[in-house]
Design an enzyme around this catalytic site. Structure first.
Site, PDB file in Angstrom:
ATOM      1  N   LYS A   1       0.831  -1.214   0.000  1.00 54.13           N
ATOM      2  CA  LYS A   1       0.000   0.000   0.000  1.00 54.13           C
ATOM      3  C   LYS A   1       0.869   1.269   0.000  1.00 54.13           C
ATOM      4  CE  LYS A   1      -2.208  -1.019   3.855  1.00 54.13           C
ATOM      5  NZ  LYS A   1      -1.588  -2.301   4.247  1.00 54.13           N
TER       6      LYS A   1
ATOM      7  N   ARG B   1      -9.867   0.379   8.761  1.00 54.41           N
ATOM      8  CA  ARG B   1      -9.437  -0.982   9.078  1.00 54.41           C
ATOM      9  C   ARG B   1     -10.485  -1.746   9.877  1.00 54.41           C
ATOM     10  NH1 ARG B   1      -3.489   0.159   8.895  1.00 54.41           N
ATOM     11  NH2 ARG B   1      -2.310  -1.727   9.289  1.00 54.41           N
TER      12      ARG B   1
ATOM     13  N   ARG C   1      -0.658  -9.470  12.978  1.00 54.04           N
ATOM     14  CA  ARG C   1      -1.149  -8.364  12.141  1.00 54.04           C
ATOM     15  C   ARG C   1      -1.964  -8.907  10.974  1.00 54.04           C
ATOM     16  NH1 ARG C   1       4.392  -5.517  10.974  1.00 54.04           N
ATOM     17  NH2 ARG C   1       3.191  -4.093   9.658  1.00 54.04           N
TER      18      ARG C   1
ATOM     19  N   ARG D   1      11.220  -0.642  12.358  1.00 49.57           N
ATOM     20  CA  ARG D   1       9.922  -0.833  13.011  1.00 49.57           C
ATOM     21  C   ARG D   1       9.934  -2.064  13.896  1.00 49.57           C
ATOM     22  NH1 ARG D   1       5.085  -0.170   8.664  1.00 49.57           N
ATOM     23  NH2 ARG D   1       4.062  -1.318  10.349  1.00 49.57           N
TER      24      ARG D   1
ATOM     25  N   ARG E   1      11.896  -6.384   5.040  1.00 50.72           N
ATOM     26  CA  ARG E   1      11.828  -4.944   5.271  1.00 50.72           C
ATOM     27  C   ARG E   1      12.308  -4.595   6.678  1.00 50.72           C
ATOM     28  NH1 ARG E   1       5.731  -2.586   5.007  1.00 50.72           N
ATOM     29  NH2 ARG E   1       5.491  -3.190   7.175  1.00 50.72           N
TER      30      ARG E   1
HETATM   31  P1  AMP Z   1       0.659   0.142   9.140  1.00 47.04           P
HETATM   32  O1  AMP Z   1       1.849   1.008   8.936  1.00 47.04           O
HETATM   33  O2  AMP Z   1      -0.521   0.563   8.298  1.00 47.04           O
HETATM   34  O3  AMP Z   1       0.974  -1.329   8.982  1.00 47.04           O
HETATM   35  O4  AMP Z   1       0.190   0.349  10.648  1.00 47.04           O
HETATM   36  C1  AMP Z   1       1.052   0.039  11.729  1.00 47.04           C
HETATM   37  C2  AMP Z   1       0.226  -0.133  12.997  1.00 47.04           C
HETATM   38  O5  AMP Z   1      -0.442   1.105  13.305  1.00 47.04           O
HETATM   39  C3  AMP Z   1      -0.883  -1.177  12.931  1.00 47.04           C
HETATM   40  O6  AMP Z   1      -0.422  -2.489  13.183  1.00 47.04           O
HETATM   41  C4  AMP Z   1      -1.813  -0.673  14.034  1.00 47.04           C
HETATM   42  O7  AMP Z   1      -1.305  -0.975  15.316  1.00 47.04           O
HETATM   43  C5  AMP Z   1      -1.731   0.842  13.853  1.00 47.04           C
HETATM   44  N1  AMP Z   1      -2.751   1.319  12.882  1.00 47.04           N
HETATM   45  C6  AMP Z   1      -2.505   1.909  11.678  1.00 47.04           C
HETATM   46  N2  AMP Z   1      -3.658   2.241  11.073  1.00 47.04           N
HETATM   47  C7  AMP Z   1      -4.655   1.838  11.909  1.00 47.04           C
HETATM   48  C8  AMP Z   1      -6.074   1.876  11.830  1.00 47.04           C
HETATM   49  N3  AMP Z   1      -6.707   2.379  10.762  1.00 47.04           N
HETATM   50  N4  AMP Z   1      -6.783   1.378  12.885  1.00 47.04           N
HETATM   51  C9  AMP Z   1      -6.162   0.878  13.962  1.00 47.04           C
HETATM   52  N5  AMP Z   1      -4.829   0.779  14.078  1.00 47.04           N
HETATM   53  C10 AMP Z   1      -4.075   1.256  13.066  1.00 47.04           C
END
Ligand code: AMP
Length: 194
Positions: free
Chosen positions: A14, A89, A146, A134, A128
């Protein structure tokens, strides 16, 4: 306004595709994951609240995430379009986004699922993790959590947009260039229909 949701499990590409799209179009890119990481790095109250959820691979609670997202959208009233990356989400987040778009006399034009299986996700994210810095990219069990959370809480959001005739599926295991071409074709089609 043209508003697009880039949808898919962690590691589905994404962020990569959002980066390609903002180079081609004058869109605002909103990644809730990036926003949380920014809060974490600045050690803000919001960052402190989000950290435990993120490190464990769980979703941050809806109220917190929605408030943060709303604020970011409100800060950019004059954009020609928004790419939502990692939001919505959950079903409540999708309902909230619908309300928000309606308040702005706007709408979601398309949702594109980047379809990638669990094993590919694990391989990509572990790769990654060597450079991303991270904490949630380092352990296979956190990555699998996740992915599970995506299947349990996030994938129903696809049906919400499919019922509206807005959902599209792209094979996310292709090269970034092939995925970008598939996204381009969908956006072009939807812009013509709009
Ligand atoms: P990402 O970079 O999109 O993989 O997001 C990293 C982490 O941020 C996720 O595993 C969640 O803990 C949190 N997170 C990001 N976006 C959301 C969302 N829309 N709702 C809830 N948690 C989120």
């Amino acid at each position: 306004m043209y508003n697009l949701i880039l949808f898919g499990p962690p590691g589905s590409g994404k962020g990569t595709q959002a980066g390609i799209l903002v180079e081609q179009h004058d869109f605002l890119h909103i990644s809730t994951g990036d926003m949380f990481r920014e809060e974490l790095s600045r050690n803000t109250p919001l960052g402190k609240e989000a950290r435990a959820y993120m490190d464990a691979g769980h979703l941050v609670p809806d109220e917190v995430t929605i408030a943060m997202l709303r604020k970011r959208v409100d800060e950019h009233p004059d954009v020609t379009g928004i790419i939502f990356d990692g939001f919505p989400r959950t079903d409540p987040q999708a309902a909230e986004l619908n309300d928000l778009m309606r308040e702005k006399d706007s709408q979601i034009n398309a949702l594109i699922l980047l379809d990638v299986d669990a094993d590919t996700v694990v391989q990509r994210i572990l790769g990654r993790g060597a450079t991303s810095g991270r904490a949630d990219d380092l352990k296979e069990d956190v990555i699998r959590t996740r992915y599970e959370n995506f299947l349990n809480y996030t994938s129903p959001v696809f049906d919400f947009y499919e019922n509206l005739g807005l959902a599209h599926r792209v094979d996310g295991t292709q090269t970034p260039e092939q995925v970008a071409a598939a996204i381009d074709a969908i956006i072009g089609r939807r812009l013509q229909e709009a």
